[in-house]
Design an enzyme around this catalytic site. Sequence first.
Site, PDB file in Angstrom:
ATOM      1  N   TYR A   8      42.871  43.852  46.199  1.00  6.18           N
ATOM      2  CA  TYR A   8      41.480  43.890  45.997  1.00  6.18           C
ATOM      3  C   TYR A   8      41.682  43.047  47.318  1.00  6.18           C
ATOM      4  O   TYR A   8      40.424  42.777  48.165  1.00  6.18           O
ATOM      5  CB  TYR A   8      41.780  42.410  44.827  1.00  6.18           C
ATOM      6  CG  TYR A   8      40.810  41.589  45.156  1.00  6.18           C
ATOM      7  CD1 TYR A   8      39.045  41.554  44.918  1.00  6.18           C
ATOM      8  CD2 TYR A   8      41.201  39.914  45.490  1.00  6.18           C
ATOM      9  CE1 TYR A   8      38.436  40.343  44.724  1.00  6.18           C
ATOM     10  CE2 TYR A   8      40.233  39.080  45.515  1.00  6.18           C
ATOM     11  CZ  TYR A   8      38.843  38.825  45.216  1.00  6.18           C
ATOM     12  OH  TYR A   8      38.288  38.357  45.727  1.00  6.18           O
ATOM     13  N   SER A  31      36.106  28.804  44.385  1.00  6.49           N
ATOM     14  CA  SER A  31      34.588  28.405  44.120  1.00  6.49           C
ATOM     15  C   SER A  31      35.076  28.239  42.740  1.00  6.49           C
ATOM     16  O   SER A  31      34.805  28.750  42.479  1.00  6.49           O
ATOM     17  CB  SER A  31      33.663  28.446  45.345  1.00  6.49           C
ATOM     18  OG  SER A  31      32.455  28.541  44.810  1.00  6.49           O
ATOM     19  N   GLY A  85      31.012  34.246  37.364  1.00  4.40           N
ATOM     20  CA  GLY A  85      30.641  32.477  37.813  1.00  4.40           C
ATOM     21  C   GLY A  85      29.690  31.450  39.665  1.00  4.40           C
ATOM     22  O   GLY A  85      29.328  31.212  38.992  1.00  4.40           O
ATOM     23  N   LEU A  86      29.926  32.757  40.287  1.00  6.31           N
ATOM     24  CA  LEU A  86      29.056  32.656  41.499  1.00  6.31           C
ATOM     25  C   LEU A  86      27.649  32.793  41.161  1.00  6.31           C
ATOM     26  O   LEU A  86      27.643  31.566  41.912  1.00  6.31           O
ATOM     27  CB  LEU A  86      29.616  32.158  42.765  1.00  6.31           C
ATOM     28  CG  LEU A  86      31.889  32.042  42.458  1.00  6.31           C
ATOM     29  CD1 LEU A  86      32.072  32.823  44.014  1.00  6.31           C
ATOM     30  CD2 LEU A  86      31.011  30.547  42.423  1.00  6.31           C
ATOM     31  N   ASP A 117      24.428  49.436  38.819  1.00  5.58           N
ATOM     32  CA  ASP A 117      26.084  49.209  39.155  1.00  5.58           C
ATOM     33  C   ASP A 117      26.453  49.622  40.396  1.00  5.58           C
ATOM     34  O   ASP A 117      25.774  51.160  41.056  1.00  5.58           O
ATOM     35  CB  ASP A 117      26.685  50.806  38.244  1.00  5.58           C
ATOM     36  CG  ASP A 117      28.390  50.084  38.513  1.00  5.58           C
ATOM     37  OD1 ASP A 117      28.486  50.616  39.433  1.00  5.58           O
ATOM     38  OD2 ASP A 117      28.783  50.909  37.277  1.00  5.58           O
ATOM     39  N   LEU A 118      26.918  49.199  41.679  1.00  4.93           N
ATOM     40  CA  LEU A 118      26.931  49.627  42.688  1.00  4.93           C
ATOM     41  C   LEU A 118      28.023  50.576  43.536  1.00  4.93           C
ATOM     42  O   LEU A 118      27.082  51.610  43.888  1.00  4.93           O
ATOM     43  CB  LEU A 118      27.982  48.212  43.386  1.00  4.93           C
ATOM     44  CG  LEU A 118      26.885  46.699  43.178  1.00  4.93           C
ATOM     45  CD1 LEU A 118      28.590  45.438  43.161  1.00  4.93           C
ATOM     46  CD2 LEU A 118      26.327  46.940  44.318  1.00  4.93           C
ATOM     47  N   ASP A 125      22.697  42.658  38.896  1.00  2.08           N
ATOM     48  CA  ASP A 125      24.643  43.000  38.287  1.00  2.08           C
ATOM     49  C   ASP A 125      24.567  44.172  36.938  1.00  2.08           C
ATOM     50  O   ASP A 125      23.806  44.384  37.557  1.00  2.08           O
ATOM     51  CB  ASP A 125      24.751  41.852  37.126  1.00  2.08           C
ATOM     52  CG  ASP A 125      26.454  41.560  37.332  1.00  2.08           C
ATOM     53  OD1 ASP A 125      27.464  40.758  37.860  1.00  2.08           O
ATOM     54  OD2 ASP A 125      27.581  42.594  36.798  1.00  2.08           O
ATOM     55  N   LYS A 172      38.439  44.263  49.681  1.00  7.52           N
ATOM     56  CA  LYS A 172      37.580  42.910  51.407  1.00  7.52           C
ATOM     57  C   LYS A 172      37.490  43.407  52.237  1.00  7.52           C
ATOM     58  O   LYS A 172      37.020  42.910  52.687  1.00  7.52           O
ATOM     59  CB  LYS A 172      37.353  41.968  50.577  1.00  7.52           C
ATOM     60  CG  LYS A 172      37.556  40.896  48.915  1.00  7.52           C
ATOM     61  CD  LYS A 172      35.982  41.111  48.702  1.00  7.52           C
ATOM     62  CE  LYS A 172      35.656  40.623  47.776  1.00  7.52           C
ATOM     63  NZ  LYS A 172      34.249  40.604  47.264  1.00  7.52           N
ATOM     64  N   SER A 214      36.751  40.915  41.478  1.00  3.86           N
ATOM     65  CA  SER A 214      36.704  39.182  42.237  1.00  3.86           C
ATOM     66  C   SER A 214      38.769  39.112  42.003  1.00  3.86           C
ATOM     67  O   SER A 214      38.651  38.015  42.665  1.00  3.86           O
ATOM     68  CB  SER A 214      36.216  38.442  41.523  1.00  3.86           C
ATOM     69  OG  SER A 214      36.241  38.392  39.939  1.00  3.86           O
TER      70      SER A 214
HETATM   71  P1  NAI Z   1      33.178  37.218  38.854  1.00  2.00           P
HETATM   72  O1  NAI Z   1      33.771  37.962  38.754  1.00  2.00           O
HETATM   73  O2  NAI Z   1      32.433  35.939  38.182  1.00  2.00           O
HETATM   74  O3  NAI Z   1      31.075  38.175  39.159  1.00  2.00           O
HETATM   75  C1  NAI Z   1      31.572  39.433  39.948  1.00  2.00           C
HETATM   76  C2  NAI Z   1      30.450  40.102  39.944  1.00  2.00           C
HETATM   77  O4  NAI Z   1      30.035  40.926  39.801  1.00  2.00           O
HETATM   78  C3  NAI Z   1      30.221  40.057  37.621  1.00  2.00           C
HETATM   79  O5  NAI Z   1      28.918  39.022  37.686  1.00  2.00           O
HETATM   80  C4  NAI Z   1      30.380  41.344  37.611  1.00  2.00           C
HETATM   81  O6  NAI Z   1      29.714  42.322  36.228  1.00  2.00           O
HETATM   82  C5  NAI Z   1      29.797  42.306  38.223  1.00  2.00           C
HETATM   83  N1  NAI Z   1      30.519  43.535  38.872  1.00  2.00           N
HETATM   84  C6  NAI Z   1      30.809  43.905  39.092  1.00  2.00           C
HETATM   85  N2  NAI Z   1      31.827  45.506  39.092  1.00  2.00           N
HETATM   86  C7  NAI Z   1      30.680  45.420  39.595  1.00  2.00           C
HETATM   87  C8  NAI Z   1      29.315  47.038  39.836  1.00  2.00           C
HETATM   88  N3  NAI Z   1      30.487  48.320  39.430  1.00  2.00           N
HETATM   89  N4  NAI Z   1      28.646  46.937  39.787  1.00  2.00           N
HETATM   90  C9  NAI Z   1      27.233  46.076  39.005  1.00  2.00           C
HETATM   91  N5  NAI Z   1      27.897  44.816  39.783  1.00  2.00           N
HETATM   92  C10 NAI Z   1      29.756  44.592  39.093  1.00  2.00           C
HETATM   93  O7  NAI Z   1      33.326  36.250  40.322  1.00  2.00           O
HETATM   94  P2  NAI Z   1      32.495  35.705  41.244  1.00  2.00           P
HETATM   95  O8  NAI Z   1      34.168  34.363  40.943  1.00  2.00           O
HETATM   96  O9  NAI Z   1      31.211  34.991  40.190  1.00  2.00           O
HETATM   97  O10 NAI Z   1      32.815  35.769  42.707  1.00  2.00           O
HETATM   98  C11 NAI Z   1      31.632  36.683  43.095  1.00  2.00           C
HETATM   99  C12 NAI Z   1      32.171  37.012  44.182  1.00  2.00           C
HETATM  100  O11 NAI Z   1      32.658  36.087  45.443  1.00  2.00           O
HETATM  101  C13 NAI Z   1      33.009  38.660  44.289  1.00  2.00           C
HETATM  102  O12 NAI Z   1      32.518  39.291  45.095  1.00  2.00           O
HETATM  103  C14 NAI Z   1      34.458  37.045  44.727  1.00  2.00           C
HETATM  104  O13 NAI Z   1      35.413  38.595  44.926  1.00  2.00           O
HETATM  105  C15 NAI Z   1      34.329  36.778  45.822  1.00  2.00           C
HETATM  106  N6  NAI Z   1      34.966  35.525  45.798  1.00  2.00           N
HETATM  107  C16 NAI Z   1      35.015  34.432  44.483  1.00  2.00           C
HETATM  108  C17 NAI Z   1      36.048  33.328  44.759  1.00  2.00           C
HETATM  109  C18 NAI Z   1      35.845  32.523  43.782  1.00  2.00           C
HETATM  110  O14 NAI Z   1      36.617  31.345  43.634  1.00  2.00           O
HETATM  111  N7  NAI Z   1      34.745  32.433  42.501  1.00  2.00           N
HETATM  112  C19 NAI Z   1      37.343  33.691  45.903  1.00  2.00           C
HETATM  113  C20 NAI Z   1      37.325  34.726  46.966  1.00  2.00           C
HETATM  114  C21 NAI Z   1      35.536  35.856  46.917  1.00  2.00           C
HETATM  115  C1  15L Z   2      39.467  35.087  44.831  1.00  4.57           C
HETATM  116  O1  15L Z   2      39.517  35.988  45.592  1.00  4.57           O
HETATM  117  C2  15L Z   2      39.210  35.386  43.122  1.00  4.57           C
HETATM  118  O2  15L Z   2      37.638  35.748  43.423  1.00  4.57           O
HETATM  119  C3  15L Z   2      38.810  34.115  42.854  1.00  4.57           C
HETATM  120  O3  15L Z   2      39.011  34.162  41.276  1.00  4.57           O
HETATM  121  C4  15L Z   2      40.172  33.280  42.666  1.00  4.57           C
HETATM  122  O4  15L Z   2      41.586  33.439  42.393  1.00  4.57           O
HETATM  123  C5  15L Z   2      40.147  32.747  44.211  1.00  4.57           C
HETATM  124  O5  15L Z   2      39.546  34.246  45.080  1.00  4.57           O
HETATM  125  C6  15L Z   2      41.590  32.136  44.867  1.00  4.57           C
HETATM  126  O6  15L Z   2      42.651  32.377  45.276  1.00  4.57           O
HETATM  127  O7  15L Z   2      41.453  31.054  44.093  1.00  4.57           O
END
Ligand code: NAI
Ligand code: 15L
Length: 268
Positions: free
Chosen positions: A139, A169, A17-18, A54-55, A37, A143, A78
Amino acid sequence: MSQNNHKKILLTGAAGGLGVALRQRLKANCDVLRLSDRVSFGDAGPNEEVVLADLSDAEAVSAMVRGVDAIVHLGGISVEGPFAPILQANIIGVYNLYEAARLHGVKRVVFASSNHVTGFYRQSETITADRPARPDGLYGVSKAFGEDLSRFYFDRYGIETACVRIGSSFPEPKDRRMLATWLSFDDLHRLITACLSTPVLGHTIIFGMSDNAVTWWDNAQAKHVGYVPQDSSNVFRDAVYARTPPPDLADPAVQFQGGAFVRTGPFT
Ligand code: NAI
Ligand code: 15L
Protein backbone atom coordinates in the site's frame (compact mmCIF):
# COMPACT_ATOMS: atom_id res chain seq x y z
CA MET A 1 -9.77 35.35 0.41
CA SER A 2 -12.83 33.37 -0.61
CA GLN A 3 -12.50 29.60 -0.39
CA ASN A 4 -14.53 29.30 -3.57
CA ASN A 5 -12.03 29.63 -6.37
CA HIS A 6 -13.05 26.72 -8.58
CA LYS A 7 -16.01 26.15 -10.84
CA LYS A 8 -16.11 22.38 -10.58
CA ILE A 9 -14.05 20.13 -8.29
CA LEU A 10 -13.97 16.35 -8.61
CA LEU A 11 -13.85 14.42 -5.32
CA THR A 12 -12.96 10.74 -5.80
CA GLY A 13 -13.47 8.17 -3.06
CA ALA A 14 -16.68 9.99 -2.15
CA ALA A 15 -18.23 6.92 -0.51
CA GLY A 16 -15.30 6.43 1.87
CA GLY A 17 -14.67 7.73 5.35
CA LEU A 18 -12.88 10.90 4.27
CA GLY A 19 -15.09 11.39 1.23
CA VAL A 20 -18.16 11.50 3.43
CA ALA A 21 -16.41 13.87 5.85
CA LEU A 22 -15.37 16.22 3.06
CA ARG A 23 -18.55 16.21 0.96
CA GLN A 24 -20.26 19.11 2.70
CA ARG A 25 -17.05 20.92 3.55
CA LEU A 26 -15.76 20.99 -0.06
CA LYS A 27 -18.96 22.52 -1.37
CA ALA A 28 -17.62 25.81 -0.01
CA ASN A 29 -14.65 25.51 -2.39
CA CYS A 30 -16.50 25.41 -5.71
CA ASP A 31 -19.70 26.13 -7.58
CA VAL A 32 -20.29 22.45 -8.33
CA LEU A 33 -18.83 19.40 -6.59
CA ARG A 34 -18.61 16.26 -8.70
CA LEU A 35 -18.55 13.16 -6.49
CA SER A 36 -17.25 9.80 -7.64
CA ASP A 37 -16.66 6.32 -6.32
CA ARG A 38 -16.95 2.79 -7.68
CA VAL A 39 -19.80 2.00 -5.28
CA SER A 40 -23.04 3.90 -5.21
CA PHE A 41 -23.57 6.32 -2.34
CA GLY A 42 -26.86 8.03 -3.04
CA ASP A 43 -28.10 10.79 -5.29
CA ALA A 44 -26.59 14.15 -6.06
CA GLY A 45 -27.71 17.00 -3.83
CA PRO A 46 -27.83 20.71 -4.71
CA ASN A 47 -24.71 21.84 -6.59
CA GLU A 48 -23.50 18.25 -6.80
CA GLU A 49 -22.98 15.71 -9.58
CA VAL A 50 -22.48 11.98 -9.10
CA VAL A 51 -20.38 9.93 -11.52
CA LEU A 52 -19.74 6.25 -10.72
CA ALA A 53 -16.39 5.01 -12.03
CA ASP A 54 -13.86 2.32 -11.27
CA LEU A 55 -10.40 3.86 -11.29
CA SER A 56 -9.02 0.91 -13.25
CA ASP A 57 -11.36 1.72 -16.18
CA ALA A 58 -9.60 4.37 -18.29
CA GLU A 59 -12.71 5.35 -20.26
CA ALA A 60 -14.80 5.75 -17.14
CA VAL A 61 -12.06 7.80 -15.50
CA SER A 62 -11.84 10.05 -18.55
CA ALA A 63 -15.57 10.72 -18.37
CA MET A 64 -15.29 11.32 -14.62
CA VAL A 65 -12.54 13.94 -15.09
CA ARG A 66 -13.92 15.74 -18.16
CA GLY A 67 -15.10 19.25 -17.35
CA VAL A 68 -13.59 19.74 -13.89
CA ASP A 69 -10.93 22.30 -13.03
CA ALA A 70 -9.38 20.59 -9.99
CA ILE A 71 -9.34 17.10 -8.46
CA VAL A 72 -9.23 15.93 -4.84
CA HIS A 73 -8.20 12.32 -5.30
CA LEU A 74 -9.11 10.17 -2.32
CA GLY A 75 -10.29 7.06 -4.17
CA GLY A 76 -8.39 3.80 -3.90
CA ILE A 77 -7.39 1.02 -1.57
CA SER A 78 -6.69 2.66 1.77
CA VAL A 79 -4.99 -0.10 3.76
CA GLU A 80 -2.43 -2.87 3.31
CA GLY A 81 -3.71 -5.97 1.54
CA PRO A 82 -3.34 -8.21 -1.51
CA PHE A 83 -1.48 -6.67 -4.44
CA ALA A 84 -4.09 -7.15 -7.20
CA PRO A 85 -6.63 -4.59 -5.94
CA ILE A 86 -3.85 -2.18 -4.97
CA LEU A 87 -2.43 -2.48 -8.49
CA GLN A 88 -5.82 -1.80 -10.09
CA ALA A 89 -6.89 1.13 -7.91
CA ASN A 90 -3.70 2.81 -6.72
CA ILE A 91 -1.28 2.22 -9.57
CA ILE A 92 -3.29 1.76 -12.79
CA GLY A 93 -6.00 3.97 -11.31
CA VAL A 94 -3.74 6.91 -10.51
CA TYR A 95 -2.17 6.62 -13.98
CA ASN A 96 -5.64 6.74 -15.53
CA LEU A 97 -6.45 9.78 -13.44
CA TYR A 98 -3.36 11.76 -14.49
CA GLU A 99 -3.77 10.79 -18.12
CA ALA A 100 -7.35 12.03 -17.98
CA ALA A 101 -6.19 15.23 -16.25
CA ARG A 102 -3.64 15.79 -19.02
CA LEU A 103 -6.15 15.13 -21.81
CA HIS A 104 -8.83 17.34 -20.28
CA GLY A 105 -6.54 20.19 -19.19
CA VAL A 106 -6.95 19.85 -15.42
CA LYS A 107 -4.14 21.81 -13.82
CA ARG A 108 -4.33 21.04 -10.11
CA VAL A 109 -4.69 17.84 -8.07
CA VAL A 110 -4.69 17.13 -4.35
CA PHE A 111 -3.58 13.52 -4.02
CA ALA A 112 -4.30 11.58 -0.83
CA SER A 113 -0.94 10.00 -0.20
CA SER A 114 -0.17 8.38 3.11
CA ASN A 115 2.23 8.35 6.02
CA HIS A 116 2.87 4.72 4.99
CA VAL A 117 5.16 6.02 2.22
CA THR A 118 7.60 6.63 5.07
CA GLY A 119 6.33 4.08 7.58
CA PHE A 120 9.72 2.43 8.08
CA TYR A 121 11.27 5.52 9.64
CA ARG A 122 11.55 5.19 13.39
CA GLN A 123 9.23 7.04 15.72
CA SER A 124 12.36 8.55 17.31
CA GLU A 125 13.10 10.43 14.05
CA THR A 126 11.63 13.64 12.66
CA ILE A 127 11.59 13.59 8.88
CA THR A 128 11.12 16.17 6.16
CA ALA A 129 9.35 15.46 2.88
CA ASP A 130 12.60 15.17 0.92
CA ARG A 131 13.80 12.11 2.80
CA PRO A 132 13.74 8.92 0.69
CA ALA A 133 10.55 6.91 0.72
CA ARG A 134 10.61 3.95 3.10
CA PRO A 135 7.22 2.31 2.47
CA ASP A 136 5.97 -0.12 5.06
CA GLY A 137 4.03 -2.34 2.64
CA LEU A 138 2.59 -2.66 -0.84
CA TYR A 139 0.00 0.00 0.00
CA GLY A 140 2.79 2.43 0.93
CA VAL A 141 4.67 1.49 -2.26
CA SER A 142 1.56 2.28 -4.31
CA LYS A 143 1.27 5.72 -2.69
CA ALA A 144 4.98 6.33 -3.40
CA PHE A 145 4.20 5.48 -7.04
CA GLY A 146 1.41 8.07 -7.03
CA GLU A 147 3.80 10.67 -5.63
CA ASP A 148 6.40 9.90 -8.33
CA LEU A 149 3.83 9.80 -11.10
CA SER A 150 2.42 13.16 -10.06
CA ARG A 151 5.93 14.64 -10.02
CA PHE A 152 6.42 13.39 -13.60
CA TYR A 153 3.13 14.96 -14.70
CA PHE A 154 4.24 18.24 -13.11
CA ASP A 155 7.71 18.25 -14.65
CA ARG A 156 6.49 17.15 -18.09
CA TYR A 157 3.01 18.68 -18.33
CA GLY A 158 2.80 21.33 -15.60
CA ILE A 159 -0.04 19.70 -13.67
CA GLU A 160 0.40 20.89 -10.08
CA THR A 161 -0.10 18.37 -7.29
CA ALA A 162 -0.08 18.43 -3.52
CA CYS A 163 0.72 14.94 -2.27
CA VAL A 164 -0.80 15.00 1.19
CA ARG A 165 0.76 12.26 3.29
CA ILE A 166 -2.24 11.92 5.53
CA GLY A 167 -1.45 10.66 9.03
CA SER A 168 -4.59 9.32 10.71
CA SER A 169 -7.74 11.21 9.82
CA PHE A 170 -10.60 10.02 11.98
CA PRO A 171 -13.03 11.74 14.34
CA GLU A 172 -10.61 11.04 17.23
CA PRO A 173 -7.20 9.39 17.69
CA LYS A 174 -7.86 5.68 18.27
CA ASP A 175 -4.59 4.81 20.04
CA ARG A 176 -1.34 6.28 21.38
CA ARG A 177 0.34 6.32 17.96
CA MET A 178 -2.46 8.44 16.55
CA LEU A 179 -1.74 11.14 19.12
CA ALA A 180 1.25 11.88 16.85
CA THR A 181 -0.40 11.18 13.49
CA TRP A 182 -3.92 12.56 13.98
CA LEU A 183 -5.47 14.96 11.46
CA SER A 184 -8.91 16.32 12.27
CA PHE A 185 -11.48 16.47 9.47
CA ASP A 186 -11.58 20.27 9.78
CA ASP A 187 -7.79 20.50 9.48
CA LEU A 188 -7.89 18.13 6.51
CA HIS A 189 -10.34 20.49 4.86
CA ARG A 190 -8.14 23.48 5.80
CA LEU A 191 -5.16 21.71 4.26
CA ILE A 192 -6.99 20.84 1.05
CA THR A 193 -8.35 24.39 0.83
CA ALA A 194 -4.81 25.76 1.17
CA CYS A 195 -3.59 23.41 -1.58
CA LEU A 196 -6.46 24.39 -3.88
CA SER A 197 -6.13 28.12 -3.34
CA THR A 198 -2.42 28.87 -3.03
CA PRO A 199 -1.39 30.82 -6.14
CA VAL A 200 1.60 28.59 -6.89
CA LEU A 201 1.47 25.00 -5.67
CA GLY A 202 4.08 23.32 -7.84
CA HIS A 203 4.71 19.71 -6.89
CA THR A 204 4.59 19.58 -3.12
CA ILE A 205 4.65 16.82 -0.56
CA ILE A 206 3.07 17.77 2.75
CA PHE A 207 2.40 15.73 5.85
CA GLY A 208 -1.26 15.83 6.82
CA MET A 209 -1.35 16.34 10.56
CA SER A 210 -3.03 18.57 13.09
CA ASP A 211 -1.11 20.71 15.59
CA ASN A 212 -0.23 17.71 17.77
CA ALA A 213 2.20 18.00 20.70
CA VAL A 214 4.25 15.03 19.49
CA THR A 215 5.06 14.77 15.82
CA TRP A 216 7.50 12.89 13.60
CA TRP A 217 7.09 15.15 10.58
CA ASP A 218 8.44 18.55 9.61
CA ASN A 219 6.48 20.53 7.00
CA ALA A 220 9.09 23.28 6.59
CA GLN A 221 9.37 22.50 2.87
CA ALA A 222 5.67 23.13 2.26
CA LYS A 223 5.31 26.52 3.97
CA HIS A 224 4.22 28.19 0.72
CA VAL A 225 0.98 26.21 0.83
CA GLY A 226 -0.04 28.29 3.86
CA TYR A 227 -1.61 25.46 5.85
CA VAL A 228 -2.13 26.36 9.52
CA PRO A 229 -3.71 23.56 11.58
CA GLN A 230 -6.15 24.66 14.25
CA ASP A 231 -6.90 21.38 16.01
CA SER A 232 -4.72 19.17 18.19
CA SER A 233 -4.79 15.60 19.47
CA ASN A 234 -3.76 16.94 22.88
CA VAL A 235 -7.38 17.25 23.98
CA PHE A 236 -7.73 13.45 23.63
CA ARG A 237 -4.42 12.54 25.29
CA ASP A 238 -5.61 11.64 28.78
CA ALA A 239 -8.53 9.57 27.51
CA VAL A 240 -6.31 7.67 25.06
CA TYR A 241 -3.73 6.95 27.78
CA ALA A 242 -6.47 5.74 30.14
CA ARG A 243 -7.96 3.25 27.70
CA THR A 244 -4.77 1.85 26.12
CA PRO A 245 -2.00 -0.29 27.66
CA PRO A 246 1.56 1.03 27.98
CA PRO A 247 3.53 0.33 24.79
CA ASP A 248 5.72 -2.76 24.40
CA LEU A 249 8.95 -1.12 23.29
CA ALA A 250 10.11 -4.33 21.57
CA ASP A 251 7.09 -4.24 19.23
CA PRO A 252 7.96 -2.98 15.71
CA ALA A 253 4.55 -1.33 15.64
CA VAL A 254 5.77 0.87 18.49
CA GLN A 255 9.23 1.44 17.01
CA PHE A 256 8.27 2.52 13.50
CA GLN A 257 6.12 5.41 12.30
CA GLY A 258 3.85 3.14 10.27
CA GLY A 259 2.64 1.40 13.43
CA ALA A 260 0.96 -1.97 12.88
CA PHE A 261 1.33 -1.64 9.09
CA VAL A 262 5.02 -2.59 9.44
CA ARG A 263 4.05 -6.09 10.52
CA THR A 264 0.97 -6.61 8.33
CA GLY A 265 0.83 -9.37 5.69
CA PRO A 266 2.05 -11.14 3.68
CA PHE A 267 -1.07 -11.27 1.52
CA THR A 268 -1.52 -13.57 -1.45
P1 NAI B 1 -11.81 4.51 2.46
O1 NAI B 1 -11.29 3.13 2.22
O2 NAI B 1 -12.86 4.71 3.48
O3 NAI B 1 -12.31 5.14 1.10
C1 NAI B 1 -11.70 4.87 -0.14
C2 NAI B 1 -12.76 4.90 -1.22
O4 NAI B 1 -12.13 4.58 -2.46
C3 NAI B 1 -13.88 3.89 -0.99
O5 NAI B 1 -15.15 4.53 -1.00
C4 NAI B 1 -13.76 2.91 -2.15
O6 NAI B 1 -15.00 2.43 -2.65
C5 NAI B 1 -13.03 3.74 -3.19
N1 NAI B 1 -12.28 2.89 -4.11
C6 NAI B 1 -11.48 1.85 -3.81
N2 NAI B 1 -11.05 1.25 -4.92
C7 NAI B 1 -11.59 1.93 -5.95
C8 NAI B 1 -11.53 1.78 -7.37
N3 NAI B 1 -10.82 0.80 -7.94
N4 NAI B 1 -12.20 2.66 -8.13
C9 NAI B 1 -12.93 3.67 -7.56
N5 NAI B 1 -13.03 3.85 -6.24
C10 NAI B 1 -12.37 2.99 -5.43
O7 NAI B 1 -10.51 5.40 2.81
P2 NAI B 1 -10.47 6.81 3.53
O8 NAI B 1 -10.09 6.62 4.93
O9 NAI B 1 -11.65 7.60 3.20
O10 NAI B 1 -9.19 7.44 2.81
C11 NAI B 1 -9.32 8.20 1.64
C12 NAI B 1 -7.94 8.31 0.99
O11 NAI B 1 -7.03 8.88 1.90
C13 NAI B 1 -7.37 6.97 0.55
O12 NAI B 1 -6.68 7.15 -0.68
C14 NAI B 1 -6.39 6.65 1.65
O13 NAI B 1 -5.31 5.84 1.16
C15 NAI B 1 -5.91 8.02 2.07
N6 NAI B 1 -5.48 8.07 3.45
C16 NAI B 1 -6.40 8.03 4.46
C17 NAI B 1 -5.98 8.09 5.77
C18 NAI B 1 -6.93 8.15 6.92
O14 NAI B 1 -6.48 8.30 8.05
N7 NAI B 1 -8.26 8.06 6.71
C19 NAI B 1 -4.54 8.11 6.10
C20 NAI B 1 -3.67 8.12 4.96
C21 NAI B 1 -4.14 8.12 3.69
C1 15L C 1 -3.63 5.10 6.23
O1 15L C 1 -2.96 5.29 5.21
C2 15L C 1 -4.97 4.49 6.19
O2 15L C 1 -5.67 4.86 5.02
C3 15L C 1 -5.81 4.78 7.40
O3 15L C 1 -6.91 3.89 7.43
C4 15L C 1 -4.99 4.66 8.69
O4 15L C 1 -4.58 3.34 8.84
C5 15L C 1 -3.79 5.56 8.59
O5 15L C 1 -3.04 5.32 7.42
C6 15L C 1 -2.86 5.45 9.80
O6 15L C 1 -1.66 5.27 9.61
O7 15L C 1 -3.34 5.58 10.92
